[in-house]
Write a protein that holds these residues in place. Sequence first.
Motif, short mmCIF file in Angstrom:
data_model
loop_
_atom_site.label_atom_id
_atom_site.label_comp_id
_atom_site.label_asym_id
_atom_site.label_seq_id
_atom_site.Cartn_x
_atom_site.Cartn_y
_atom_site.Cartn_z
N TYR A 246 0.82 -1.21 0.00
CA TYR A 246 0.00 0.00 0.00
C TYR A 246 0.85 1.27 0.00
CZ TYR A 246 0.67 0.74 5.04
OH TYR A 246 1.21 0.98 6.27
N PHE B 226 -12.51 8.41 -2.29
CA PHE B 226 -12.34 7.04 -1.77
C PHE B 226 -10.91 6.73 -1.25
CE2 PHE B 226 -12.16 2.40 -2.22
CZ PHE B 226 -13.30 2.04 -1.53
N VAL C 123 -6.63 -1.97 7.15
CA VAL C 123 -7.85 -1.14 7.01
C VAL C 123 -8.90 -1.86 6.15
CG1 VAL C 123 -8.71 1.06 6.10
CG2 VAL C 123 -6.58 1.00 7.37
N ARG D 201 -14.76 4.48 11.02
CA ARG D 201 -15.27 4.13 9.69
C ARG D 201 -15.43 2.63 9.54
NH1 ARG D 201 -11.70 8.48 6.63
NH2 ARG D 201 -13.00 10.22 7.23
N ARG E 294 1.66 1.99 -3.53
CA ARG E 294 0.48 2.41 -4.31
C ARG E 294 0.00 3.81 -3.95
NH1 ARG E 294 -2.51 -3.46 -4.74
NH2 ARG E 294 -0.89 -4.36 -6.04
N ARG E 295 0.32 4.25 -2.77
CA ARG E 295 -0.06 5.62 -2.39
C ARG E 295 0.78 6.65 -3.15
NH1 ARG E 295 -1.40 5.32 4.07
NH2 ARG E 295 -3.15 3.90 3.82
N MET F 77 -9.91 -0.65 -3.34
CA MET F 77 -9.19 -0.25 -2.12
C MET F 77 -7.73 -0.66 -2.19
SD MET F 77 -11.87 -1.26 0.83
CE MET F 77 -11.71 -0.17 2.20
N ARG F 78 -7.51 -1.89 -2.64
CA ARG F 78 -6.13 -2.39 -2.75
C ARG F 78 -5.34 -1.53 -3.72
NH1 ARG F 78 -6.33 -6.93 -5.75
NH2 ARG F 78 -4.10 -7.14 -5.46
N ILE G 265 -10.21 5.91 11.24
CA ILE G 265 -10.23 4.62 10.52
C ILE G 265 -11.07 3.61 11.30
CG2 ILE G 265 -8.78 2.66 9.84
CD1 ILE G 265 -6.63 4.72 9.06
N THR H 186 -4.89 1.28 0.00
CA THR H 186 -5.44 1.10 1.34
C THR H 186 -4.68 -0.05 1.99
OG1 THR H 186 -7.57 1.69 0.42
CG2 THR H 186 -7.60 0.76 2.63
N SER H 187 -4.28 0.12 3.24
CA SER H 187 -3.50 -0.94 3.89
C SER H 187 -4.38 -2.16 4.14
CB SER H 187 -2.88 -0.44 5.19
OG SER H 187 -3.88 -0.29 6.16
N ASN H 188 -3.75 -3.32 4.17
CA ASN H 188 -4.48 -4.58 4.38
C ASN H 188 -5.29 -4.54 5.67
OD1 ASN H 188 -3.22 -5.37 2.12
ND2 ASN H 188 -1.85 -6.84 3.08
#
Lengths: 233, 299
Positions: free
Chosen positions: A77, A104, B217, B9, A80-81, B208-209, B6, B213-215
């Motif tokens: 991640y 999102f 989360v 949510r 990817r950020r 998300m991936r 987080i 987004t971290s695993n």
Amino acid sequence: MKFIKIQDCYKVYKNGVTATAGLNLEISKGEFVFIIGATGCGKSTLIKMLYREEKPTKGKVIVGGIDVAKLRNGKVYKLRRKLGIVFQDFKLLPKLTVFENVAFPLNSMGLKKSEIKPRVLKALELVGLKEKVRSYPNELSAGMQQRVCIARAMVNSPKLLICDEPTGNLDPETSKEVMDVLDSINKELGTTIVMVTHDKDIVNRMKKRVILLDNGILASDELKGKYKAHETV
Amino acid sequence: MKPFRILFRSINDGLRSVFRNFSLSTASILCTTITLILVSLAILVSINVNSFTKDLEHDLTIVVFMDRDSTDEDAEVIQRKIEGLSNVDSVEYASKEVVKAEMMGESDTFSAIMGSWNADTNPLQNEFTIKVKEAKGLNKTAKEIEKYDKVDSVQYGEGMVEKMVSLFGVIQKSTIVIVVALVVVTAFLISNTIKITIFSRRNEIEIMRLVGTSNFVIRLPFLFEGFFLGIIGSIIPILITIYGYMFAYDKLGGYLFSNIIRMVKPTSFVFTVALVLLAIGAIVGMFGSFRSVRKHLKI
């Protein structure tokens, strides 16, 4: 400065198919690069390795200083950020508005609403869709949907934008609109863009660096390249 | 604070998901409810059987009759030996004169007959009344004492009590087996619900991936969904435990079947049982969810 370095990269799938065979490639910061080639030549695998959807079997793939092969699953991640991805099929969530779709990535990073709003609006302004914040994806044309997808990819201000056939589902007129947006992102923000495409007209018209892959190896690499007559689309 | 946002949510997402897949969630919740009702029954029965067994054990006595020619010195030796046994709680000695006096006090007839007995003609025997710690070892303790010199005979429940206690043990063990099996089934059902949620949200998860987004989360909302399924499933069993037991206790006057089996008073322990049910629900839900997330959420 080289933003992407690919050194002697091999990718062999479990079923024995070789996607890349000893590929060497360097892409500098701020470049706009087309990756072309026939179906099955390894283009998709190459860009999937850039965002670590695939891992090289041998060799190195370095993106923004991160060695993709050595990156653990739990840390993907972080890579990817740093980059944005635009897909052929847009991958928008139909139940979310344009604003929510673009927000999102920031939402899932746990950013404050007050931080999210200006960044989303800025990204939508970049693609010319600021007035569509409340619309749902199915209320938009395909070109607009792709622009929303670009806005979502740009919302995090990435250094690299990876585009996987972004005009594959669009007519020539709409494709031009999308390409104009990508070109302005590249020129105005200095974002490096790597785009896989089959669209001959776009490649010929844009006059950017063109990398041709053939059976997993680099067949040609030209700075102001074009599709040649014998090349399959 | 970012971690709290987080977390909030994820909780929100998890809860929304419970209602979004309502029919599936209902199946999981019902299964949890039924299991937890049985768990609650098992715990309540177990606590009551335990308490009853303790009552029974507390009342258990072994009476040891000494030989007629035994002396007070013999009695002292034997008392020391008995006190040395591990299962013995207390020992009380009564010489035949004491027994005679006690019996004479009980009725006039006894008094008339026994009044003529003297120390030599008294046909009664010196005796020990022994209280044991555990009903289980009653038989063994009695047999051990019977071997002692100058001991004529030993009387106790002769197996009846032991059989009852071991029967209660069997009941307790079988309820544990049934409850464990049901808990496992519930975990699987919740796991299946989460699997379907994961499947129905696969596009969202993929995006998300891809957007970084971290695993952790990505996984968190699914864990919360399982947690909520377990918690919601434990509401009815908790109410049944607290109010049902209180109602049963009042209705039966605190006794089960007969006056011998006394029910445990519904004091704070029903709330402890309720907490245990809540914890089981939450843990089983999260475990089921965790299993599914690990197996089906490839990230």
